[in-house]
Motif scaffolding. Structure first.
Motif, short mmCIF file in Angstrom:
data_model
loop_
_atom_site.label_atom_id
_atom_site.label_comp_id
_atom_site.label_asym_id
_atom_site.label_seq_id
_atom_site.Cartn_x
_atom_site.Cartn_y
_atom_site.Cartn_z
N ALA A 459 0.73 -1.18 -0.22
CA ALA A 459 -0.08 -0.07 -0.20
C ALA A 459 0.76 1.50 0.04
O ALA A 459 0.65 1.98 -0.64
CB ALA A 459 -0.83 -0.05 1.17
N ASP A 461 3.91 1.31 -1.09
CA ASP A 461 4.71 1.45 -2.25
C ASP A 461 3.79 1.93 -3.39
O ASP A 461 4.15 2.80 -4.12
CB ASP A 461 5.00 -0.14 -2.70
CG ASP A 461 5.75 -0.08 -3.92
OD1 ASP A 461 6.95 0.58 -3.75
OD2 ASP A 461 5.75 -0.60 -4.76
N LEU A 462 2.41 1.74 -3.42
CA LEU A 462 1.50 2.56 -4.19
C LEU A 462 1.01 3.97 -4.10
O LEU A 462 0.51 4.59 -4.72
CB LEU A 462 0.21 1.56 -4.35
CG LEU A 462 0.53 0.12 -4.87
CD1 LEU A 462 -0.80 -0.64 -4.50
CD2 LEU A 462 0.92 0.24 -6.22
N GLY A 463 1.65 4.38 -2.99
CA GLY A 463 1.51 5.76 -2.66
C GLY A 463 0.59 6.05 -1.26
O GLY A 463 0.31 7.46 -1.19
N THR B 83 8.14 4.71 -7.56
CA THR B 83 8.54 3.04 -7.81
C THR B 83 7.36 2.37 -7.57
O THR B 83 6.50 2.65 -6.75
CB THR B 83 9.80 2.68 -7.12
OG1 THR B 83 9.33 2.75 -5.82
CG2 THR B 83 11.04 3.43 -7.23
N SER B 84 7.23 0.94 -8.17
CA SER B 84 6.17 0.12 -7.83
C SER B 84 6.98 -1.19 -7.79
O SER B 84 7.61 -1.76 -8.50
CB SER B 84 5.09 -0.12 -8.74
OG SER B 84 4.21 1.05 -8.57
N GLY B 105 -3.95 1.87 -6.49
CA GLY B 105 -2.97 3.14 -6.68
C GLY B 105 -3.58 4.33 -7.38
O GLY B 105 -3.46 5.48 -6.87
N ARG B 109 -4.44 8.05 -5.67
CA ARG B 109 -4.11 9.36 -6.55
C ARG B 109 -5.15 10.28 -6.81
O ARG B 109 -5.11 11.41 -7.50
CB ARG B 109 -3.36 9.11 -7.90
CG ARG B 109 -1.95 8.81 -7.85
CD ARG B 109 -1.41 8.34 -8.95
NE ARG B 109 -0.07 7.79 -8.71
CZ ARG B 109 0.46 6.86 -8.06
NH1 ARG B 109 -0.24 6.11 -7.11
NH2 ARG B 109 1.59 6.69 -7.87
N ARG B 152 -1.28 -4.27 -10.77
CA ARG B 152 -1.29 -3.25 -9.72
C ARG B 152 -0.13 -2.46 -9.51
O ARG B 152 -0.41 -1.38 -9.38
CB ARG B 152 -1.56 -4.06 -8.27
CG ARG B 152 -1.90 -3.05 -7.27
CD ARG B 152 -2.24 -3.80 -5.82
NE ARG B 152 -0.86 -4.51 -5.30
CZ ARG B 152 -0.78 -5.12 -4.33
NH1 ARG B 152 -1.71 -5.11 -3.51
NH2 ARG B 152 0.44 -5.58 -3.96
N ALA B 153 0.84 -2.95 -9.77
CA ALA B 153 2.19 -2.38 -9.79
C ALA B 153 2.26 -1.40 -11.03
O ALA B 153 3.01 -0.29 -10.91
CB ALA B 153 3.45 -3.18 -9.73
N ASN B 156 0.05 2.24 -12.31
CA ASN B 156 0.57 3.46 -11.82
C ASN B 156 1.63 4.09 -12.95
O ASN B 156 1.71 5.37 -12.76
CB ASN B 156 1.16 3.63 -10.60
CG ASN B 156 0.16 3.64 -9.70
OD1 ASN B 156 -1.00 3.87 -9.54
ND2 ASN B 156 0.75 3.18 -8.06
#
Lengths: 563, 357
Positions: A459, A461-463, B83-84, B105, B109, B152-153, B156
């Motif tokens: 989580a 890592d995804l921001g 990074t992801s 992600g 945002r 998922r990675a 973004n």
């Protein structure tokens, strides 16, 4: 301090300062732990050592000079040790019989062993008085004995074992079930007899569990207040009761404080033994897949012997609860057994305020303690910050501190400025919240151990920042544990007495305290009716929470609330 | 711009010795170019995962700098880094649906709901996850979970994709399929990628370049070809694939005088040597030629023959302390050798590589 650890400290500080929300939460939690756990304890210590002019050991000298109080100390310790030993034996017997011996009615025995856990701890004492006391069913009505000496050592030990053995049962059943039966199969396969396999394999593997259970039993018995208040009598003084009497009877705060420090010392010692020694020796035998053996760990003879012993114990427990139930409906216990609802009318009349108060206090403090516990579990398990160990240690401390000590601490600490709380709802709530956070912490820690930290890292890592991660990911995953923790702390809050008895007032009273005063004034029927209602309310609450969980989370949620 | 590591060192407190420290990564420097696929390869405990976590921001380096897209990111927390990561355990949120996982992600945002839905659907199509959006993660197969983690990675569109041993929980067949898939998707999106694994075949398949690590040190950086056929150290030669070592000394010309087996000219050298320097020559088993009877560079007796179908593996006892390993690829044409038989062993000078002893 090494170069590495200073660097780490600097990094920890940087991380916390970089996250203002986290910083605020950590500071608030730490401050509240200091105010509501440390400060009362410090007050007790200071009061015990304070003399007119300065600080000295003079109060302790007085206490230790008294033969009666010295006796109280040894009685308490002895009662703790004997209850721990006997409770562990009975608990092991039950656990082994249910987990391994394939006896009939396992479910029934399990429920029987759980009943004392969800009822007020002094029910045993109350029932014993009703059975063997002055107007006792067995002693007076059946045998015609007047003034049978049930008060004192024998009666109390019996009550304590019945009250606390379920704790040992629950722990040891977990331990025994975690031992793969294939280990016993292997011992048999290598040519050992069943008895040898038990002695050489099963028993040694459970020894750390037994030691741990005994220490917990010791702590609980030392701290117990309800049973000794009813059963100990004046010939067999018990420390927690003496501390209470010094404070409420003699208004001798220094002496009461000194006694509570004497009470605290053995409990804290046992707690540290349990936490830092026994818990490290726990064997873990995880084999991946749970193997169900053909259950040949005991011979038929042993199986039926265990079954008979379990039946006897179950019968005793049932006798205790049936006595209470009967007592609640009998007109005058021991003299007039006609059934009546008069006692219940009394409870709902004059005693109803206590019922409402108890529900209010437990209803508010339990979820609050749960949320705080979850938060602390999360911080301690997932964040690094200066003061983390202090937070963990302090918040778990109330497991070890007897309620009597903390109750005295609260009246000492919050009866003067800056925080005058005595007689208010707040003091009871705060006391309950900070006493029961360990329950929430434990279930929170248990679930966080199962949640792979990389789920939260993903989580981040995804921001997601720490707030988003906690509310969107961690918290939802902790909810089932939160509810199962809720059940335990609710039960404890409903049945609490040792600390609460110092804090109740005319405007805020508790059912447990009411029951005690009914017993003291000899109104056993009303006390029994109160107890029945109390247990009924607890069972209702458990049912409610479980239903919510099962509806919301399916079988998974239901499993999380196994007791 | 890619990723740049400048002299990264990471030490941890040693848990068994309270006042000592363990160095997980030592003076690591590296430049990953834009769109490049670089793999950290090494045995467990070599520091590869720590390096990856330093790039993602989950670990702070003890010293050194991390640069991403031309910006020094040492003080930027992981949630603000571009990074992801694809985690070894996938780290799929168990309480969210597949679609919610993939869109997480974008949701963070603050993108509008409709846009998230189209984006998620688009990526699920590319990733072969079509129609699984409403599923719960535990209803997916291992391969599908892996693809959800990847989707998922990349949704973004990060500047850098990080992979932490992403295939180690899959069975062998799926693993082979997924590593090609990962390479395909990385090339489709052109995202700079850094990958960690201890599986050399995986590293060879996906990477533009491989970084071999051992005990905290970067020991070699190179293309799969360079790493395999021109290993920089004995460790690299031994860790990547199987290898024979032949000891000797440098002779007056380009040749090596072997301790056992005479002299031979070798083309490939890891560095310049002076005459008389002790060296070791590495030869891969598939580069050895065996022939019936004595002769060639070395001779010995077949001590073990393992028939694997497409190849036969031989162990040949030549009187040295370790048997020589040889592989023949076309048993039917090259013939079979039976245990106990005396054979000659030889190799072509281009197939060998000289390292300092």
């Amino acid at each position: 301090m090494t170069r590495g650890s200073t660097a780490r400290l600097r990094r920890d500080i940087k991380m916390v300062v970089g996250d203002p929300l986290l910083l605020i939460v950590i500071l608030l939690v730490l401050a509240s732990l200091v105010i509501f756990i440390i400060y009362p304890l410090v007050s007790v210590v200071l009061t015990a050592f304070r003399t007119g002019t300065g600080y000295s050991f003079s109060v302790f000298r007085d206490v230790l000079a008294s033969r009666y109080l010295r006796q109280a100390f040894w009685n308490s310790v002895m009662m703790g040790v004997l209850t721990a030993a006997a409770g562990a034996v009975v608990g092991f017997l039950f656990a082994f019989a249910i987990a391994r011996a394939d006896i009939p009615f396992k479910k029934f025995f399990h429920v029987i062993a759980i009943i004392p856990v969800v009822s007020p701890p002094f029910i045993g004492a109350l029932s014993i008085i009703m059975l063997f006391g002055n107007n006792g069913l067995v002693t007076y009505s059946l045998l015609g004995i007047n003034n049978y000496p049930i008060y004192g050592f024998r009666g109390l030990l019996f009550a304590q074992v019945v009250t606390f053995f379920p704790v040992a049962y629950i722990t040891l059943r977990g331990v025994i079930e975690s031992i793969s039966p294939t280990l016993e199969d292997a011992a048999l396969d290598l040519g050992g007899s069943r008895w040898k396999a038990f002695l050489k394999v099963t028993l040694p593997l459970t020894i750390p569990g037994i030691a741990g259970a005994m220490l917990v039993l010791f702590i609980e018995t030392m701290a117990d207040f309800g049973n000794p208040l009813i059963l100990a009598g004046s010939q067999f003084p018990i420390l927690s009761v003496q501390a209470y009497l010094e404070i409420t009877g003699m208004y001798d705060l220094p002496k009461g404080s000194a006694l509570s420090i004497l009470l605290l010392a053995p409990s804290i010692t046992a707690y540290f033994l349990q936490k830092y020694w026994v818990s490290r020796k726990q064997y873990v035998t995880i084999t991946g897949k749970p193997t169900t053996s053909a259950l040949k760990s005991v011979s038929p003879g042993a199986k039926w012997l265990l079954f008979a012993l379990c039946l006897v114990i179950a019968a005793l427990i049932l006798l205790i609860y049936i006595t209470i139930l009967w007592g609640a409906f009998a007109r005058v216990w021991g003299y007039d057994s006609t059934l009546t609802l008069q006692h219940f009318r009394d409870v709902f009349g004059v005693g109803f305020q206590a019922v409402k108060d108890t529900l209010t206090i437990a209803g508010i403090s339990t979820p609050a303690a749960g949320i705080l516990g979850m938060m602390i579990a999360f911080l301690v398990m997932r964040k690094r910050f200066p003061g983390r160990r202090f937070m963990e240690f302090t918040s778990m401390l109330s497991f070890a501190v007897p309620g009597t000590v903390i109750g005295i601490g609260y009246i000492l600490a919050f009866n003067r400025k800056p925080l005058v709380l005595t007689g208010t709802l707040a003091i009871l709530l705060l006391n309950f919240i900070y006493r029961y956070i360990p329950v929430g912490i434990q279930s929170g820690v248990a679930i966080l151990r199962q949640v792979d930290p990389s789920i939260e890292e993903a989580a981040v890592d995804l921001g997601a920042d720490s707030k988003k991660t906690f509310f969107r990911i961690t918290l939802p995953l902790m909810v089932p544990a939160f509810f199962s923790g809720l059940i335990f702390s609710f039960v404890r809050a409903m049945t609490a007495i040792s600390a609460a008895i110092f804090l109740v007032s005319s405007s805020w009273n508790l059912m447990t305290v009411q029951i005690m005063s009914q017993v003291e004034s000899g109104r056993l029927g009303t006390a029994a009716a109160f107890s029945v209602i109390l247990v009924g309310l607890i069972l209702l609450a458990i049912l409610l929470i479980r239903t919510i969980l099962v509806l919301r989370y399916g079988r998974f949620g239901g499993a999380a609330v196994k007791i | 711009m890619g990723v740049k590591l400048v002299d990264i060192t990471k030490t941890f407190p040693d848990l068994s010795h309270p006042h000592r420290e363990v160095t997980a990564v030592r003076n690591a420097s590296l430049e990953v170019r834009d769109g490049e696929f670089v793999t950290f390869l090494g045995p467990s405990g070599c520091g590869k995962t720590t390096t990856l976590r330093i790039i993602s921001g989950f670990e702070a380096p003890t010293s050194g700098e991390v640069w991403i897209s031309g910006q020094m990111v040492n003080d930027i927390p992981p949630n603000k880094r571009d990074t992801s990561m694809v985690f070894q355990s996938y780290a799929i949120f168990p309480h969210l649906s597949v679609g919610q996982n993939i869109g997480f992600g974008l949701e963070l945002r603050g993108r509008p709901r409709r846009e998230i839905r189209t984006e998620v659907e688009k990526i699920m199509e590319v990733m072969d996850l079509k129609g699984l959006g409403q599923r719960r993660p535990d209803q997916l197969s291992g391969g599908q979970q892996q693809r959800v983690a990847l989707a998922r990675a990349i949704i973004n569109r990060p500047s850098v994709l990080l992979f932490d041993e992403p295939l180690s929980n899959l069975d062998a067949k799926l693993r082979e399929q997924m590593r090609l898939e990962i390479r395909r998707i990385q090339q489709t999106f052109g995202i700079t990628s850094i990958y960690v694994t201890h599986d050399q075949a995986e590293a060879m398949t996906v990477s533009d370049r491989i970084v071999v690590m051992n005990q905290g040190d970067i020991v070699q950086i190179g293309t799969p070809f360079e790493i395999y056929s021109r290993p920089a150290t004995r460790f690299v030669a031994d860790f990547i694939g199987r290898v024979n070592f032949f000891e000797g000394r440098i002779g007056p010309g380009r040749e090596v005088a072997f301790t056992v087996g005479g002299r031979k000219e070798i083309q490939s050298r890891s560095r310049e040597f002076a005459q008389g320097d002790p060296v070791v020559v590495t030869v891969r088993p598939e580069s050895l030629r065996i022939s019936h009877g004595e002769g060639g560079f070395l001779s010995g007796k077949i001590s073990k023959a393992v028939y694997l179908g497409q190849v036969v593996e031989y162990e040949i006892d030549t009187g040295r302390d370790k048997p020589v390993l040889a592989v023949t690829h076309n048993p039917v044409e090259e013939g079979f050798f039976s245990p106990g038989e005396t054979v000659g062993v030889d190799f072509s000078p281009v197939a060998a590589h000289v390292l300092p002893a």
